[in-house]
Each structure stands twice: as C-alpha cells, then as structure tokens.
Motif scaffolding. Structure first.
Motif, mmCIF file in Angstrom:
data_model
loop_
_atom_site.group_PDB
_atom_site.id
_atom_site.type_symbol
_atom_site.label_atom_id
_atom_site.label_comp_id
_atom_site.label_asym_id
_atom_site.label_seq_id
_atom_site.Cartn_x
_atom_site.Cartn_y
_atom_site.Cartn_z
ATOM 1 N N ILE A 1 23.897 130.399 26.290
ATOM 2 C CA ILE A 1 25.038 131.239 25.822
ATOM 3 C C ILE A 1 24.121 132.234 24.735
ATOM 4 N N GLU A 2 24.303 133.137 24.699
ATOM 5 C CA GLU A 2 23.578 134.315 23.854
ATOM 6 C C GLU A 2 24.159 134.121 22.390
ATOM 7 N N GLU A 3 23.283 134.428 21.478
ATOM 8 C CA GLU A 3 23.627 134.417 20.094
ATOM 9 C C GLU A 3 24.970 135.220 19.915
ATOM 10 N N HIS B 1 28.169 134.373 20.160
ATOM 11 C CA HIS B 1 29.200 134.151 21.087
ATOM 12 C C HIS B 1 29.605 132.602 20.750
ATOM 13 N N THR C 1 24.063 130.490 16.638
ATOM 14 C CA THR C 1 22.767 130.901 16.547
ATOM 15 C C THR C 1 21.673 130.035 17.117
ATOM 16 N N LYS C 2 20.400 130.509 16.940
ATOM 17 C CA LYS C 2 19.321 129.640 17.635
ATOM 18 C C LYS C 2 19.394 128.455 17.072
ATOM 19 N N THR D 1 20.726 125.121 19.055
ATOM 20 C CA THR D 1 20.212 124.715 20.238
ATOM 21 C C THR D 1 19.741 123.441 19.827
ATOM 22 N N VAL E 1 20.578 128.026 23.381
ATOM 23 C CA VAL E 1 21.101 129.562 22.791
ATOM 24 C C VAL E 1 19.715 130.394 23.210
ATOM 25 N N VAL E 2 20.415 131.524 24.013
ATOM 26 C CA VAL E 2 19.538 132.436 23.942
ATOM 27 C C VAL E 2 19.475 133.645 23.270
ATOM 28 N N TYR E 3 18.212 133.843 22.682
ATOM 29 C CA TYR E 3 17.997 134.830 21.739
ATOM 30 C C TYR E 3 16.702 135.536 21.660
ATOM 31 N N SER F 1 11.442 133.513 20.955
ATOM 32 C CA SER F 1 12.662 133.890 22.118
ATOM 33 C C SER F 1 12.880 132.706 23.003
ATOM 34 N N ALA G 1 13.423 144.622 24.717
ATOM 35 C CA ALA G 1 14.623 144.411 24.045
ATOM 36 C C ALA G 1 14.931 145.001 22.943
#
Length: 420
Positions: A259-261, A263, A305-306, A309, A332-334, A362, A404
């Motif tokens: 999931i992206e940061e 969220h 947040t990352k 993970t 976590v996608v960041y 990343s 990005a």
C-alpha cells in the motif's frame, strides 16, 4: 520586568497580606478588617489526573476587584516557598523565588504552567493576589501516585486452587480497583476483595478466570495502573492434564500485501472466538493498543509509513495452549527520493577502474539510467568504467524512471588527473 511609578510603588508597599477561608468556593468577599478587603480565589487545574512526566496548568478564577501583584507558593505562603511573583496590568513582568525549579512558567491572568511532573510536585499550591486595600488567597492540592505492583503464584489447577492477588502500594488514601483483560472486575461469591481492596481472592479458580490482571489506584488528582500479570490454569480431567487443541491462526490484510504511504491498512487474525490474541511485528510484541479492534482480532494502522513495512503475526492463547501464525510480509510503497551518486570523487588517475553507484530510497526500487555528457550509456544501479581515460571524462547523470515528486536525477563531473 515592568516597573510601576513611584506613587504606585508606595501604595503597593502599604498593602496587607491576610489569610482567607477554604478553597473550592466561588470568589466572594469574606470579611473586611483594617480597611483591607479579603477575597477567596478559586484555583483550578486543567486536567483531572496529574501524570508523572507530563505537565499541568494552574489557573485562578475571577474576583470582583482588581489586583496588581500575584504570588505562587509551593505549600504555605512563606517566602522560602515562593515560586514566582507576577506583576499584573498596568504593571508587567515576573520574579522567581526560592522554590523555583526551572520547570514553572507564569502565564496570562496569573496562571502557572508546571512541566515534567515528579513525585516532589505533589502537595498544596497557594496563590495570593494584592492590590490597593484588597487581598486574595486560594489554594489547590495535587498528588501524583506511584505505580503499584502486583504479586501472585502464576499456575493454578482449575476448580481446585484459590488465587491471591495483592496490589502493593505505599499510598495510604487511594481508591483501588481491579481489571481483567482491561475491563473492570466485579466481585461475586467466588471473587472477594479485602484489606481495603488491596487483596483479590478467587476461590475456586475457574477456566474463565484465566487472563491478564492489573490493579488500578486513583485519587482526586491522579491515577496509575500496575503492570499486567497473567493467570494460567491447568485443566485436569481424571487426573490427566488435558490441553485444548488450538488451530493455527493465519493473518490476512486489506489491501493484501502492499500500500502507498499515508493510506490505512487492516490486518485480520483468522482464529476462533473467545481467545486471547496478541500481535507481533518482526517477531517483537506490537504494543500500540490504540490500533487494536474487535477484541484484538483486527490490527488497524490508520496512516502507514515506510517504518510499517515488515512481517506480521498473531498469536492465540487459551487456558492451556498457545499457537502463532506464519509471518505475513507487508510492504509499504514509498519514494523514490532524490537519487545520489557515490562516490562523489571528481578526479581519477588515468587507466584506473571506477565504480559508480546510484541509489534512491524507494520501494519498489526504480529503474536507473546512466548518461555521459548527455548520451545514454547504461542502465541499472551501478556503472562500471573498466579503463578510465580521456574520452571518459565529463558529466555523468543518474536518472530513475519513471519520474516522481522529487527531482529524479543526480549528476557529477569526472576529470582525469594530469601530472605536471
């Protein structure tokens, strides 16, 4: 510090300091004597519980007159216990006294902020205010409670043994209550409280009595809980130890595994009901209880947040057995952040081997592209120059794809060392 004019100073020097009645009443005139009108000043604290290590703010209620000077004392209003003197409008400024500990800060309207509370801050705080022919006084008592301890024997036989839990505290006048699995424990014919509720007796102990116990002490100003103590039971049938079989739990998540940061994510422990559930991240106990829902079956992280993970597990426990799930790996996608080229060395000897590395923090890792003097020459996080010669000098750029939020390239200039 603001200074009043001489006439004001002379007038203030003639004010009397007189005591008043008990605190807790609305501000009102109590008496007059020698042309000095005395007022009771109500004092308030901004929170019901004063907690060790945190702060409180003491404020003074209004009175139907004007004052020019305010004094705060730790205890009685004697000079050696003075914390601070505050000059009120039209004067301004303040002067600290002997009882100042560098943690007190005067505020508007004669308020007093005290930070980083400790046990020495327990007690009575007195405030006085003075003006032309008027004197006000009030006080408030605050107390900090030490953390209680619990003692017991931890393994019991169902329907045979009795349990004694003791709440050890040095506080003489405190309310004591008991918690089982975080919920208030009610007494009944089997569960009795004695010794001013310091002792909890369960006789006989049953399977439903197993769990996590704490004692809770409180007074008007503070509250503390003991650490958790677990009661476990041996279930005996026909003189044989019988362990309830537990199926292996498993962890699922929504979204499933990345999931992206910023969220939310829900982790679910799929297990039978009425079991004690605990969570682990990277094999360490997950301690943020505010994220646990539905009797701990759901772990909610509202904004990932990352650092979130890792590998998640849930553990289930009944009166005799414990089982833990397999590790559920969550990412976590960041990023990517701005890339950086290493080393940053600019000059190299001719015919040396050079290895450049490009990295942007990343997940997942981006695709890297290398440029030399504006021309694409390679891809990947590393660029190896086996024989550094004149035509390999110049500008090197590392860029990740796709772009990005942050700048998606870094560059450096490399030159050949020339020996004179």
């Amino acid at each position: 510090i603001g200074v009043a004019n001489c006439a004001d100073c002379q007038q203030m020097a003639g004010w009397g300091i007189l005591g008043v009645g008990p605190p807790g009443l609305n501000s009102h005139v109590l008496s007059t004597q020698a042309q000095v009108v005395k007022y009771h000043l109500p004092v308030f604290m901004d929170r019901s519980n004063a907690i060790e290590g945190q702060g409180i703010n003491l404020t003074v209620g209004a009175a139907p007159t004007s004052f020019f000077i305010c004094n705060w004392y730790r205890g009685s209003d004697s000079q050696e216990k003075l914390i601070v003197t505050v000059y009120l409008p039209p004067l301004s400024g303040y002067v600290f006294g002997p009882a100042y500990t560098r943690r007190e800060t005067p505020g508007p309207n004669c308020s007093l902020q005290i930070e980083n509370l400790n046990q020495d801050d327990s007690g009575t705080y007195t405030v006085t205010k003075d003006g032309p022919s008027v004197h006000g006084r009030g006080n408030l008592t605050s107390g900090l409670l030490p953390k209680p301890n619990m003692s017991l024997v931890q393994l019991f036989r169902e329907n045979m043994d009795l349990v004694h839990l003791k709440c050890d505290t040095t506080v003489k006048f405190a309310n004591i209550s008991w918690l089982q699995n975080g919920k208030p424990l009610r007494s009944c014919s089997r569960i009795q409280l004695s010794n001013n509720k310091q002792t909890l007796t369960i006789q006989p102990v049953l399977r439903r009595d197993a769990g996590a116990y704490q004692c809770h002490i409180s007074n008007l100003f503070s509250a503390r809980r003991s650490d958790t103590t677990i009661i476990s039971l041996l279930v005996i049938t026909l003189f044989l130890l019988s362990a309830d079989f537990l199926p292996k739990p498993n962890v699922t998540a929504k979204p499933s595994n990345a999931i992206e940061e910023l969220h939310p994510v829900h982790f679910f422990c799929n297990a039978p009901n009425d079991l004690m559930i605990t969570w682990f991240k990277d094999r360490e106990l997950y301690t943020n209880e505010s994220h646990l829902l539905d009797n701990n079956k759901t772990l909610l992280i509202p904004s990932v947040t990352k650092n979130d993970t890792g590998g998640y597990q849930c553990q289930i426990t009944n009166h005799t057995s414990t089982r833990i799930s397999d590790i559920f790996n969550f990412n976590v996608v960041y990023g990517p952040d701005t890339p950086a080229i290493e080393p940053t060395q600019r000059y190299y000897n001719e015919h040396t081997k050079v290895l450049l590395t490009c990295k942007a923090d990343s997940f997942p890792q981006p695709r890297y592209v290398w440029f030399h003097n504006g021309k694409k020459i390679d891809t990947g996080p590393k660029l190896f120059l086996e024989d550094f010669v004149e035509d390999k000098t110049g500008s090197y750029i590392c860029q990740y794809l796709p772009g990005a939020k942050h700048p998606n390239f870094d560059h450096m200039t490399m030159e050949r060392l020339q020996w004179l």
